[in-house]
Enzyme design. Structure first.
Site, mmCIF file in Angstrom:
data_model
loop_
_atom_site.group_PDB
_atom_site.id
_atom_site.type_symbol
_atom_site.label_atom_id
_atom_site.label_comp_id
_atom_site.label_asym_id
_atom_site.label_seq_id
_atom_site.Cartn_x
_atom_site.Cartn_y
_atom_site.Cartn_z
ATOM 1 N N CYS A 138 17.735 -10.846 -29.082
ATOM 2 C CA CYS A 138 16.667 -10.031 -28.598
ATOM 3 C C CYS A 138 15.738 -9.780 -29.439
ATOM 4 O O CYS A 138 14.747 -8.909 -29.355
ATOM 5 C CB CYS A 138 17.020 -8.622 -28.083
ATOM 6 S SG CYS A 138 18.155 -7.722 -29.333
ATOM 7 N N GLU A 172 13.486 -12.333 -25.209
ATOM 8 C CA GLU A 172 14.720 -12.741 -25.613
ATOM 9 C C GLU A 172 14.969 -14.323 -25.674
ATOM 10 O O GLU A 172 13.906 -15.000 -25.028
ATOM 11 C CB GLU A 172 15.938 -12.638 -24.276
ATOM 12 C CG GLU A 172 16.232 -11.202 -23.911
ATOM 13 C CD GLU A 172 17.443 -10.730 -24.776
ATOM 14 O OE1 GLU A 172 18.305 -11.495 -25.189
ATOM 15 O OE2 GLU A 172 17.345 -9.290 -24.937
#
Length: 180
Positions: A138, A172
């Site tokens: 992330c 992501e």
């Protein structure tokens, strides 16, 4: 407990990760498994799976998800990545691993989905020993830092970006690395 907030993108990420492990052999180690979001769908591509997570709440959620999905080749243990590194390197034993025979695993793939801080140096060095690394992140900045180390021993086979948080700078990303 954390989970992926965008259901459609999460399905995309899981599909991508599953496709990265379609031809995998052996066993899967997953660090930072959370509630089993990736673990459970990927388990069908491996003989056995060992997953670790430090959060008690997430481990309980993962165990509920494992039972609800009838997955029988998967064990989850409440350990941090640092603790698992110590266990696999036989630095020290952990009571939480008393029912797990680490020697019985033939880990061919490791999946990591670390927090925003990325992988610590010892965990990064430990996963570099695996033939295949599936790294979900992330935080592209810490992933890049970790990849600078991991690409000394591995090459990037596949890469993907997922817009988990539309209209923000947060993305992501997934990288499949294989041993050089």
């Amino acid at each position: 407990s954390f989970t992926q907030p965008n259901g459609e993108i999460c399905r995309s990420m899981i599909g991508w990760a599953k496709s990265c492990s379609d031809s995998a052999e052996g066993d899967l180690l997953e660090l930072y498994c959370g509630n089993g979001n990736f673990t459970i769908p990927l388990a069908e591509n491996f003989r056995k799976v060992l997953a670790t997570e430090i959060s008690k709440v997430s481990v309980n959620a993962a165990q509920d998800n494992i039972a609800a999905n009838g997955v029988e080749n998967l064990d989850i243990v409440r350990l941090s990545s640092e603790e698992f590194t110590q266990a696999i390197d036989k630095v020290r034993p952990f009571r939480r691993l008393k029912d797990i025979d680490l020697e019985s695993y033939d880990f061919s793939t490791v999946l990591v989905d670390p927090p925003r801080a990325g992988l610590d140096a010892d965990t990064c060095a430990m996963i570099a020993r695996f033939p295949r690394i599936l790294y979900i992140s992330c935080n592209p900045e810490t992933q890049l830092e970790n990849l600078q180390e991991l690409t000394k021993t591995h090459k990037v086979e596949r890469f993907a970006i997922f817009d988990q948080f539309p209209y923000t700078d947060h993305t992501e990303s997934g990288v499949l690395l294989t041993k050089k």
